[in-house]
Design an enzyme around this catalytic site. Structure first.
Site, PDB file in Angstrom:
ATOM      1  N   ARG A 179       0.836  -1.216   0.000  1.00 49.27           N
ATOM      2  CA  ARG A 179       0.000   0.000   0.000  1.00 49.27           C
ATOM      3  C   ARG A 179       0.866   1.259   0.000  1.00 49.27           C
ATOM      4  O   ARG A 179       0.562   2.255   0.648  1.00 49.27           O
ATOM      5  CB  ARG A 179      -0.957   0.027   1.201  1.00 49.27           C
ATOM      6  CG  ARG A 179      -1.878  -1.175   1.287  1.00 49.27           C
ATOM      7  CD  ARG A 179      -2.843  -1.266   0.106  1.00 49.27           C
ATOM      8  NE  ARG A 179      -3.566  -2.535   0.156  1.00 49.27           N
ATOM      9  CZ  ARG A 179      -3.192  -3.651  -0.471  1.00 49.27           C
ATOM     10  NH1 ARG A 179      -2.115  -3.660  -1.239  1.00 49.27           N
ATOM     11  NH2 ARG A 179      -3.895  -4.755  -0.374  1.00 49.27           N
ATOM     12  N   SER A 209     -11.155   0.878   3.432  1.00 50.41           N
ATOM     13  CA  SER A 209     -10.313   0.473   4.561  1.00 50.41           C
ATOM     14  C   SER A 209      -9.491   1.662   5.035  1.00 50.41           C
ATOM     15  O   SER A 209      -8.719   2.237   4.267  1.00 50.41           O
ATOM     16  CB  SER A 209      -9.380  -0.667   4.153  1.00 50.41           C
ATOM     17  OG  SER A 209     -10.127  -1.812   3.796  1.00 50.41           O
ATOM     18  N   GLU A 220      -4.549   4.502   5.893  1.00 47.06           N
ATOM     19  CA  GLU A 220      -4.340   4.416   4.450  1.00 47.06           C
ATOM     20  C   GLU A 220      -4.591   5.746   3.750  1.00 47.06           C
ATOM     21  O   GLU A 220      -3.825   6.128   2.868  1.00 47.06           O
ATOM     22  CB  GLU A 220      -5.256   3.340   3.837  1.00 47.06           C
ATOM     23  CG  GLU A 220      -4.756   1.923   4.044  1.00 47.06           C
ATOM     24  CD  GLU A 220      -5.435   0.946   3.091  1.00 47.06           C
ATOM     25  OE1 GLU A 220      -5.855   1.369   1.990  1.00 47.06           O
ATOM     26  OE2 GLU A 220      -5.540  -0.244   3.444  1.00 47.06           O
TER      27      GLU A 220
END
Length: 348
Positions: A175, A248, A344
């Site tokens: 990520r 998320s 994130e």
């Protein structure tokens, strides 16, 4: 898709205007830009560089699905809206497909499946734009973006030039990518190229896919996997059009095997996944759930009642509300498990 290179014709003017950004972020946070421009033609890129040199800051905005916006965004905001999808080459080992940075990611995946360019179906229904996929190095249900990536074309805003980048240039990690670490607003991702493997093989290692009735009989097609992933995601995750969210909110933390083994001794139910380098990825949703946060709220910000990784705007939430809840969750997980959760989304 039109040629990504800026046109040699007369420069295209860009006129910044103040704009409401509430509908341009999936959390639905009330926000307003002092100056916004929309990029729908690569010929506008030189004008953008000129404007950026005159502005205090530049925020590049795609689908707004991975960002936490304040009530006022000063400086310049550039919304990427380049469009187009095309097959570049049908090689013996791969379909080489190109998509413009402003294409909706899910619609692009659906287009690929429809045309038989298989390999992205596990990444269906992820919100956002194609140009954001390499920034976040998205992944889901056993497939990582970098596994299907070939190259991209990006505009270096300060230098005022197009740059071709391979995977090594992008420095992909979990990520993560080079784009997250370079100066904010440096890059505009114009187009992304994918190498989709031939012959295609289904990726069915993820437990939710193994349990899905649609995939349990016979040999599934890419369309079967695409449909199953959509069903699973819709059952677990709230629709941003109905309930504001950024998907998320936390990364799954990756820890050393010794840390994981110690945690399993104390918490036998710990959900973890072995990584190729010997470390373990911990399920952040499980950690949050075990700390009692699933379905709870702090004012206008809450945790989704079916997926603890998702923070939601219950109505009228601000960036401060969302981040206040995020910090409370981080503190609870750190105190109980000694593990740090990393958000994130980009917090502006």
């Amino acid at each position: 898709m039109s040629n990504p290179a800026p046109s040699s014709a007369a420069p295209v003017a860009l006129i910044p205007t103040a704009q409401d950004l509430t509908r341009l972020n999936t959390l639905g946070l009330a926000s307003r830009a002092d100056a916004l421009v929309t990029l729908d033609d690569p010929a506008q890129l030189p004008a953008l560089s000129k404007l950026a040199r005159q502005a205090d800051s530049l925020l590049v905005l795609g689908g707004g699905s991975n960002v936490v916006l304040p009530q006022r965004v000063p400086g310049l905001v550039a919304q990427v809206a380049f469009r187009g999808v095309r097959l570049l080459q049908a090689r013996s080992d791969a379909w080489l497909v190109e998509a413009a940075g402003g294409e909706n990611w899910h619609r692009f995946v659906e287009t690929c499946v429809h045309n038989g360019w298989d390999g992205l179906e596990n990444l269906a229904l992820i919100p956002g734009m194609v140009g954001a996929a390499p920034v976040q190095n998205i992944g889901a249900y056993g497939v990582e973006f970098e596994e299907r990536f070939h190259s991209l074309t990006a505009w270096d805003v300060p230098a005022g030039r197009l740059v071709e980048m391979c995977a090594a240039d992008c420095r992909f990690a979990y990520r993560d990518s080079a784009f997250k670490h370079d100066a904010p607003g440096r890059w505009i991702i114009v187009s992304v190229r994918f190498a989709l493997p031939r012959p295609w093989q289904p990726v069915l290692g993820y437990p939710d896919l193994q349990r899905h009735a649609r995939l349990a009989q016979g040999t599934p097609t890419a369309r079967d996997i695409f449909d199953a992933v959509c069903e699973i995601r819709r059952a677990k995750l709230p629709d941003p059009a109905v309930t504001g969210n950024a998907g998320s909110f936390f990364k799954n933390p990756i820890v050393a095997a010794s840390v994981r083994d110690s945690l399993v001794t104390e918490f036998p139910g710990l959900v973890s996944y072995a990584q190729p380098d010997g470390r373990y990825k911990l399920a952040a949703g499980w950690l949050i759930d075990q700390c009692g946060w699933k379905g709870r709220a702090l004012g206008a910000a809450g945790v989704h009642d079916r997926q603890a990784l998702v923070l939601v705007n219950r109505g009228g939430a601000t960036a401060a509300d969302i981040m206040g809840l995020a910090h409370a969750i981080q503190q609870a997980v750190a105190e109980r498990y000694g593990v740090t959760l990393e958000p994130e989304p980009v917090v502006v």
